[in-house]
Enzyme design. Structure first.
Site, PDB file in Angstrom:
ATOM      1  N   ILE A  66      35.149  -6.914 -47.547  1.00  0.00           N
ATOM      2  CA  ILE A  66      34.416  -7.184 -48.780  1.00  0.00           C
ATOM      3  C   ILE A  66      34.392  -5.829 -49.473  1.00  0.00           C
ATOM      4  O   ILE A  66      34.094  -4.806 -48.846  1.00  0.00           O
ATOM      5  CB  ILE A  66      32.994  -7.726 -48.486  1.00  0.00           C
ATOM      6  N   SER A  67      34.755  -5.780 -50.747  1.00  0.00           N
ATOM      7  CA  SER A  67      34.861  -4.478 -51.424  1.00  0.00           C
ATOM      8  C   SER A  67      33.495  -3.802 -51.528  1.00  0.00           C
ATOM      9  O   SER A  67      32.447  -4.461 -51.487  1.00  0.00           O
ATOM     10  CB  SER A  67      35.443  -4.653 -52.832  1.00  0.00           C
TER      11      SER A  67
END
Ligand code: SAM
Length: 218
Positions: A66-67
């Protein structure tokens, strides 16, 4: 229904994250409001819940990430999302970025190439952003049947801008994509004028997992 809770503790940490983003060049109130609304910890496995509101990228299944919240906010702000715009995301991952875009009123189409992530995102988005349309395919080819798009966001590292994505961008539209090698990429903001003239701007260095596909890394 997700049996995990959005507790006061989580809400408090989320407010701190929003303040941190606001102090880090994220000035678009609509972006900050979306971050305040979406419980990032519920897009992560329980193992990473405690770190959900730290400004860091975190592991999700299948060796993906997940960024970092700053990166999500930065890409979203650069696209200047308006309610009702048709937005294509390449790299659904956890579904968090798609939820942020949908919360801002965008009509979101998101593509993932890994089935497990696609199915997990489907489940969580059904709860938070049921309007998001999810696709399991090679995002480097875009979605010809649903084109053109006002905005395109690529959330994986590309060797170049895939031709089909440029074709599927509306005149007057914008795309944002990290382009470079597998170690580091430059964030590139692409504008297509109403006369179909393409301009590009570099917005700094970032690091993403690879965009794998016909017009990405093989
Ligand atoms: N936007 C995601 C989020 O909010 O959690 C983070 C995305 S993660 C950094 C990159 C994702 O791109 C991974 O889930 C990966 O499987 C996906 N991906 C890589 N190549 C792809 C392709 N050709 N088409 C669709 N998804 C791709």
């Amino acid at each position: 229904m997700n049996i995990r809770k959005d507790s006061y503790k989580h809400q408090g940490r989320r407010t701190n994250l929003v303040h941190h983003l606001a102090a880090s060049k994220i000035s678009d109130e609509r972006v900050l409001n979306a971050f305040a609304k979406i419980p990032r910890h519920l897009f992560l496995s329980k193992d990473f819940e405690e770190r959900a509101y730290d400004d860091v990228a975190l592991p999700i299944d299948e060796n993906q990430t997940i960024s970092q919240p700053f990166t999500v906010a930065f890409q979203t702000q650069a696209l200047d999302i308006k309610p009702g715009e048709k937005v294509l995301e390449i790299g659904t991952g956890s579904g968090y970025q798609a939820a942020i875009l949908a919360t801002m009123g965008a009509n979101v189409y998101s593509i993932e190439r890994i089935e497990k992530l696609h199915l997990q995102a489907k489940k969580i988005l059904m709860e938070f952003s049921p309007t998001v349309k999810l696709f399991l395919s090679d995002g480097t080819l875009g979605l010809a049947n649903h084109a053109p798009f006002d905005k395109i966001i690529v959330t994986a590292a590309a060797p170049k801008l895939p031709d089909k994505l440029l074709e599927q961008l509306k005149p007057g539209g914008m795309a944002i994509i990290p382009i470079g090698d597998l170690k580091q990429q430059k964030m590139i903001l692409i504008k297509k004028s109403v006369e179909n003239i393409i301009t590009q701007k570099e917005l700094g260095n970032f690091r993403f997992v690879p965009l794998i596909g016909k017009d990405g890394w093989q």
